[in-house]
Motif scaffolding. Structure first.
Motif, PDB file in Angstrom:
ATOM      1  N   GLY A  12      -1.083  46.689  67.781  1.00  0.00           N
ATOM      2  CA  GLY A  12       0.316  46.382  67.488  1.00  0.00           C
ATOM      3  C   GLY A  12       0.742  45.098  68.164  1.00  0.00           C
ATOM      4  N   PHE A  13       2.028  44.819  68.113  1.00  0.00           N
ATOM      5  CA  PHE A  13       2.560  43.595  68.707  1.00  0.00           C
ATOM      6  C   PHE A  13       2.731  43.735  70.216  1.00  0.00           C
ATOM      7  CE2 PHE A  13       4.088  43.019  64.352  1.00  0.00           C
ATOM      8  CZ  PHE A  13       3.732  41.700  64.136  1.00  0.00           C
ATOM      9  N   GLN A  14       2.258  42.739  70.946  1.00  0.00           N
ATOM     10  CA  GLN A  14       2.525  42.621  72.370  1.00  0.00           C
ATOM     11  C   GLN A  14       3.594  41.547  72.505  1.00  0.00           C
ATOM     12  OE1 GLN A  14      -0.781  42.346  75.222  1.00  0.00           O
ATOM     13  NE2 GLN A  14       0.149  40.445  75.909  1.00  0.00           N
ATOM     14  N   VAL A  15       4.669  41.863  73.196  1.00  0.00           N
ATOM     15  CA  VAL A  15       5.787  40.934  73.346  1.00  0.00           C
ATOM     16  C   VAL A  15       5.916  40.544  74.818  1.00  0.00           C
ATOM     17  CG1 VAL A  15       8.282  40.625  73.077  1.00  0.00           C
ATOM     18  CG2 VAL A  15       7.008  41.972  71.394  1.00  0.00           C
ATOM     19  N   GLU A  16       6.016  39.249  75.065  1.00  0.00           N
ATOM     20  CA  GLU A  16       6.261  38.765  76.421  1.00  0.00           C
ATOM     21  C   GLU A  16       7.655  38.180  76.487  1.00  0.00           C
ATOM     22  OE1 GLU A  16       3.132  36.138  77.690  1.00  0.00           O
ATOM     23  OE2 GLU A  16       1.712  37.805  77.859  1.00  0.00           O
ATOM     24  N   ALA A  17       8.347  38.491  77.562  1.00  0.00           N
ATOM     25  CA  ALA A  17       9.703  37.992  77.789  1.00  0.00           C
ATOM     26  C   ALA A  17       9.748  37.381  79.174  1.00  0.00           C
ATOM     27  CB  ALA A  17      10.713  39.138  77.682  1.00  0.00           C
ATOM     28  N   SER A  18      10.225  36.155  79.274  1.00  0.00           N
ATOM     29  CA  SER A  18      10.362  35.519  80.585  1.00  0.00           C
ATOM     30  C   SER A  18      11.694  34.802  80.651  1.00  0.00           C
ATOM     31  CB  SER A  18       9.209  34.553  80.854  1.00  0.00           C
ATOM     32  OG  SER A  18       9.211  33.518  79.902  1.00  0.00           O
ATOM     33  N   GLY A  19      12.267  34.778  81.844  1.00  0.00           N
ATOM     34  CA  GLY A  19      13.562  34.133  82.016  1.00  0.00           C
ATOM     35  C   GLY A  19      14.159  34.452  83.368  1.00  0.00           C
ATOM     36  N   THR A  20      15.478  34.620  83.387  1.00  0.00           N
ATOM     37  CA  THR A  20      16.177  34.866  84.648  1.00  0.00           C
ATOM     38  C   THR A  20      17.216  35.970  84.512  1.00  0.00           C
ATOM     39  OG1 THR A  20      17.815  33.164  84.148  1.00  0.00           O
ATOM     40  CG2 THR A  20      15.921  32.486  85.480  1.00  0.00           C
ATOM     41  N   LEU A  21      17.463  36.618  85.623  1.00  0.00           N
ATOM     42  CA  LEU A  21      18.501  37.634  85.757  1.00  0.00           C
ATOM     43  C   LEU A  21      19.473  37.123  86.804  1.00  0.00           C
ATOM     44  CD1 LEU A  21      19.603  40.640  85.588  1.00  0.00           C
ATOM     45  CD2 LEU A  21      18.096  41.081  87.524  1.00  0.00           C
ATOM     46  N   LYS A  22      20.759  37.111  86.466  1.00  0.00           N
ATOM     47  CA  LYS A  22      21.791  36.730  87.426  1.00  0.00           C
ATOM     48  C   LYS A  22      22.852  37.816  87.432  1.00  0.00           C
ATOM     49  CE  LYS A  22      20.971  31.844  87.061  1.00  0.00           C
ATOM     50  NZ  LYS A  22      21.479  30.516  87.033  1.00  0.00           N
ATOM     51  N   ALA A  23      23.262  38.178  88.634  1.00  0.00           N
ATOM     52  CA  ALA A  23      24.275  39.234  88.754  1.00  0.00           C
ATOM     53  C   ALA A  23      25.112  39.017  89.996  1.00  0.00           C
ATOM     54  CB  ALA A  23      23.606  40.603  88.809  1.00  0.00           C
ATOM     55  N   LYS A  24      26.337  39.470  89.919  1.00  0.00           N
ATOM     56  CA  LYS A  24      27.230  39.553  91.069  1.00  0.00           C
ATOM     57  C   LYS A  24      27.623  41.017  91.154  1.00  0.00           C
ATOM     58  CE  LYS A  24      28.797  34.853  91.304  1.00  0.00           C
ATOM     59  NZ  LYS A  24      27.779  34.438  92.231  1.00  0.00           N
ATOM     60  N   ILE A  25      27.231  41.639  92.266  1.00  0.00           N
ATOM     61  CA  ILE A  25      27.482  43.064  92.453  1.00  0.00           C
ATOM     62  C   ILE A  25      28.214  43.286  93.772  1.00  0.00           C
ATOM     63  CG2 ILE A  25      25.424  43.708  91.123  1.00  0.00           C
ATOM     64  CD1 ILE A  25      24.038  44.362  93.803  1.00  0.00           C
TER      65      ILE A  25
END
Length: 176
Positions: free
Chosen positions: A57-70
């Motif tokens: 099946g399909f292998q999906v790669e995701a890359s990027g950033t997570l930004k949060a104010k908690i």
């Protein structure tokens, strides 16, 4: 049960796609409750997606950033502490394995640690981002009033507790 921040993506339509995710106010409130936070003021994830067509099946790669104010409570004094999170993200979504037996011992390589299985043709990128937020939260965060709260409660500093704390007061030096 549907996750609080579910964003389903069809794996057949992700090649070269960029996604920006941000939960609604209600979703942020539900995530804050799930993770034991006072509140989540903002949460965004920007991800670039790519696919690899495999026999399974399909292998999906995701890359990027997570930004949060908690805002989370101090682990000692329970005072509200604002926290900014800025983390790199990388996920590899792979088709759910069907060729293992219950209680079978499985060896994972370092590359496989960021793999998330999906079933069918859709994966939940929102839940992957939510889990990454959970991993970025410091469960032992202490604020400036933590030491005073420890003293008021009659609790010493963490380094003064535990099985070896009593050894600190012993003179174990060489007397010769």
């Amino acid at each position: 049960m549907t996750p609080e921040f579910s964003r389903l993506i069809d794996v057949r339509q992700v090649e070269g796609k960029h996604v920006s995710l941000a939960p609604t106010e209600a979703e942020r409130a539900a995530l804050a409750q799930r993770f034991g936070l006072v509140r989540i003021d903002s949460l965004t994830a920007d991800l670039d997606l790519s696919t690899k067509d495999r026999a399974s099946g399909f292998q999906v790669e995701a890359s990027g950033t997570l930004k949060a104010k908690i805002v989370q409570p101090c682990a000692v004094s329970a005072e509200d502490l604002p926290v900014s999170i800025d983390e790199p993200l990388f996920f590899r979504f792979v088709p759910q394995a069907t060729d293992y037996t219950p209680d079978e011992e499985i060896e994972l390589t370092a590359e496989e640690l960021d793999e998330i299985e999906y079933d069918g043709t859709h994966l939940d990128i929102g839940e992957a981002v939510a889990q990454s937020l959970a991993l970025a939260i410091d469960p032992f965060l202490t604020g400036p009033d933590a030491e005073a709260a420890r003293k008021a409660a009659g609790i010493g500093a963490p380094e003064d507790q535990g099985p070896f704390a009593a050894l600190k007061g012993l003179n174990l030096g060489d007397d010769t």
